[in-house]
Design an enzyme around this catalytic site. Structure first.
Site, short mmCIF file in Angstrom:
data_model
loop_
_atom_site.label_atom_id
_atom_site.label_comp_id
_atom_site.label_asym_id
_atom_site.label_seq_id
_atom_site.Cartn_x
_atom_site.Cartn_y
_atom_site.Cartn_z
CE LYS A 114 35.28 -2.79 26.88
NZ LYS A 114 34.63 -1.65 27.35
CD GLU A 168 31.98 -1.21 29.51
OE1 GLU A 168 33.15 -1.65 29.42
OE2 GLU A 168 31.66 -0.06 29.14
CD GLU A 196 35.55 -0.16 23.48
OE1 GLU A 196 36.07 0.91 23.78
OE2 GLU A 196 35.45 -1.11 24.30
CG HIS A 243 8.72 3.08 24.42
ND1 HIS A 243 7.44 3.58 24.35
CD2 HIS A 243 8.84 2.52 25.66
CE1 HIS A 243 6.81 3.35 25.48
NE2 HIS A 243 7.63 2.70 26.30
CB CYS A 273 49.06 7.46 19.95
SG CYS A 273 48.21 6.55 21.19
CG ASN A 321 51.43 12.21 21.74
OD1 ASN A 321 51.62 11.80 20.60
ND2 ASN A 321 51.74 11.51 22.83
N GLY A 322 48.81 15.70 20.45
CA GLY A 322 47.93 16.85 20.65
C GLY A 322 47.47 17.42 19.33
NE ARG A 330 49.72 6.04 24.66
CZ ARG A 330 49.24 6.67 25.73
NH1 ARG A 330 49.30 6.09 26.91
NH2 ARG A 330 48.71 7.86 25.64
CE LYS A 346 43.75 1.19 28.42
NZ LYS A 346 42.55 0.37 28.65
CD1 TRP A 365 44.78 6.08 16.78
CD2 TRP A 365 44.01 8.15 17.12
NE1 TRP A 365 43.40 6.03 16.79
CE2 TRP A 365 42.90 7.28 17.00
CE3 TRP A 365 43.75 9.51 17.33
CZ2 TRP A 365 41.57 7.71 17.09
CZ3 TRP A 365 42.44 9.95 17.42
CH2 TRP A 365 41.36 9.06 17.31
#
Length: 618
Positions: A495, A491, A498, A514, A2, A100-101, A27, A613, A74
């Site tokens: 939140k 949203e 998360e 429904h 990360c 990273n990647g 992050r 992040k 991460w």
């Protein structure tokens, strides 16, 4: 991924690298490590868990040396353990690398290297890249890194050091952010970082690397090269890169007395809207001026369709914008998950604008969607928050959100800034397409009044906190809204899950019957977004359906509305604004509700588990 930070200079590297890692803690990560050139070799220290664990390890015997690299990981390949933490080293221990990647062909490379006698000690794809650099090393680090990367498929932002090529860091990027920091005021030091926050206390002069660029950093020196042409005649000739000045300062990435970055950023939202609209509103003409889009004036005028592509919270901002832009600009808007866009063979007819929305400007899926849209001939624009980010550089034009640095992993002020910027975009287009002067001026005045209204919402925080106390032990939540408030329901639910780890779902209120209505009982809190707007009476009927089945209802209502006083269990009152701007106001109390529930549950709201992040891998 990360976080990456590296330093070459005169000072002891380890304290500076640890300072950089702490700046990157927001992050999200699961382990950390450093590699220091100490004159006798490489001193590698790694620890699973928080940076504090690594700090304790370093305190036992501080490493010495003025060149080094550091990383917060991460996990993508291999569990979050000390062994799998970065940096990774070559067989002989002479090369260390942070990454990273994702290396997509790591299994093939690992087999090849094993046949050559390499022995692996981790489960990671990154270790394969480290061994590959070691296999290619013949005394010059940048040549070894370049040779290794020609064999790699995937994404990378890397920093590499060697005990046999001292005083040097070699860095390279492909679809993972990386920048060089240039020393200021006589400081003969050079930095590398994946995020400017890591080095902001030492320099604001940065160079953003582009894809397939490699750079060699020395003590106060740097050179950048084109990785694609490295084997061509003249391929080792440095390429000129512009130095950018970062306007953010250290104060903007500190908590300023708040217990968490997330709460600070929620309270910054009045200024967020002021900054996003400053210099852009022209009341006498009832429009917005977005200088970043000037070069697309012709394409905007002839556009027949807009596609907005994004991920997560940014996708929700695009959903709000779909309602707003279609209403005031009368042009069809389609919202796409960036992660799905390029895999479904999208249809992009002529005169289509494609907009990529990303806080960091580095979101891998959004960047890939923009590149696919460009390949198919579309005109592209970006809505990003980070100046110099990859999406900002690769789109045809764009608008900066001007939210300032957002440290909390769960986005708050960047969401509000994105919706505000997209509303300005819609207003600009609307005035060019027949929106009346009077209506345009009304929208301008409402946007100018919005910061004061957000301050009124923030003043109700103690009331929201009392509601949070009653629901901190809930196992599930349902969020319901209609029209442009449906994305706010999504949203609000995002939140909550998360940062509190409570399962929550957002639905259009009319869709409740429904399917989701089967979930309603006394244990299911339901949050209704119910401003006094065109569909208010319909939402009231939905509320009555929930109450009939024993559900507990929290309702967001317009100040002065008494119609739900005896129908719901809890009320959150929100000031009234124009219907198309109401979603911005309604997002704020839901952010506060999620925040206080999470704090009461003892959750780490700034660094929620498993989240990063900026998602720079697919």
């Amino acid at each position: 991924m990360c976080g990456i930070v590296g330093y070459v200079g005169k000072a002891e590297a380890a304290p500076l690298l640890m300072e950089g890692l702490r700046r990157l803690e927001y992050r999200g990560y699961d382990s950390a490590g450093v590699a220091i050139q100490n004159g006798a070799g490489l001193d590698i220290r790694k620890a699973a868990g928080k940076i504090a664990n690594l700090e304790r390890l370093l305190a036992e015997s501080p490493p010495k040396g003025t060149t080094g690299i550091a990383h917060t990981r991460w996990a993508t390949h291999g569990a979050p353990t000390q062994v799998n933490a970065h940096p990774h080293t070559s067989c002989d221990g002479d090369i260390a690398l942070v990454h990273n990647g994702i290396i997509e062909n790591y299994a093939v490379l690992r087999t090849k290297l094993t046949e050559l006698g390499h022995e692996f000690s981790t489960e990671t794809d990154t270790e394969v890249l480290t061994h590959l650099v070691g296999e290619c090393f013949e005394g010059n680090l940048e040549q070894a890194v370049a040779a290794a990367l020609t064999q790699v498929e995937g994404t990378f932002g890397i920093a590499v050091v060697s005990s046999k090529d001292v005083g040097k860091i070699v860095v390279a990027r492909r679809s993972a952010p990386l920048l060089i920091g240039v020393g200021e005021n006589g400081d003969m030091a050079t930095w590398v970082a994946s995020d400017v926050a890591a080095i902001l206390g030492h320099t604001r002069q940065v160079i953003y690397l582009d894809d397939d660029e490699i750079a060699v950093l020395g003590d106060g020196t740097y050179k950048t090269l084109d990785l694609k042409n490295i084997n061509e005649p003249g391929g080792w000739t440095p390429i000129e890169k512009e130095i950018s000045h970062v306007d953010w300062d250290l104060e903007s990435i500190e908590k300023a007395g708040y217990p968490h970055f997330m709460l600070k950023e929620i309270h910054e939202q009045p200024n967020t809207v002021r900054d996003a609209t400053r210099g852009r509103l022209i009341e006498e003409e009832g429009t917005a001026r977005l200088g970043g889009l000037d070069q697309l004036e012709h394409e905007i005028d002839k556009a027949e369709r807009i596609i907005l592509t994004a991920c997560g919270t940014s996708w929700h901002s695009a959903l709000v914008a779909e309602y707003v832009i279609e209403d005031i600009a009368r042009i069809p808007v389609e919202v796409e998950y960036a992660s799905e866009f390029r895999y479904r063979n999208p249809l992009i007819p002529p005169n289509t604008l494609v907009g990529g929305i990303s806080q960091s400007g580095e979101t891998a899926d959004t960047l890939a969607a923009i590149r696919e849209a460009k390949r198919l001939g579309a005109t592209t624009f970006g809505i990003v928050n980070v100046v110099g980010s990859t999406i900002a550089r690769e789109t045809d034009a764009g608008v900066y959100a001007h939210a300032g640095p957002e440290i909390g992993v769960a986005s708050t002020k960047a969401f509000v800034a994105q919706v505000t910027a997209l509303t300005l975009f819609g207003l600009m287009m609307g005035r060019r397409r027949g929106l009346s002067l009077e209506r345009g001026q009304e929208i301008v005045r409402a946007l100018r009044a919005l910061p004061g209204l957000i301050e009124q919402v923030l003043a109700t925080e103690e009331d929201i906190k009392r509601i949070a106390k009653d629901f901190q032990s809930a196992a599930n939540f349902l969020y319901l809204g209609r029209g442009a408030n449906f994305p706010i329901a999504l949203e609000g639910a995002l939140k909550l899950k998360e940062i509190s780890y409570i399962h929550a779902e957002g639905y259009p209120a009319a869709e409740m019957k429904h399917g989701p209505i089967a979930l309603i009982d006394a244990e299911m809190p339901v949050v209704f977004i119910a401003p006094n707007d065109a569909v208010y009476s319909k939402v009231v009927l939905n509320i009555e359906e929930v109450k009939t089945r024993g559900g507990r209802v929290i309702a967001l209502v317009t100040n002065g509305d008494k119609g739900l006083d005896d129908k719901v269990d809890y009320l959150i009152r929100v000031p009234k604004t124009l219907e198309l701007l109401q979603p911005i106001l309604n997002a704020v109390p839901l952010q506060l509700l999620a925040y206080h529930i999470a704090v009461m549950r003892g959750c780490d709201v700034d660094q929620p588990r498993n989240l990063a992040k900026s998602v720079t891998v697919e």
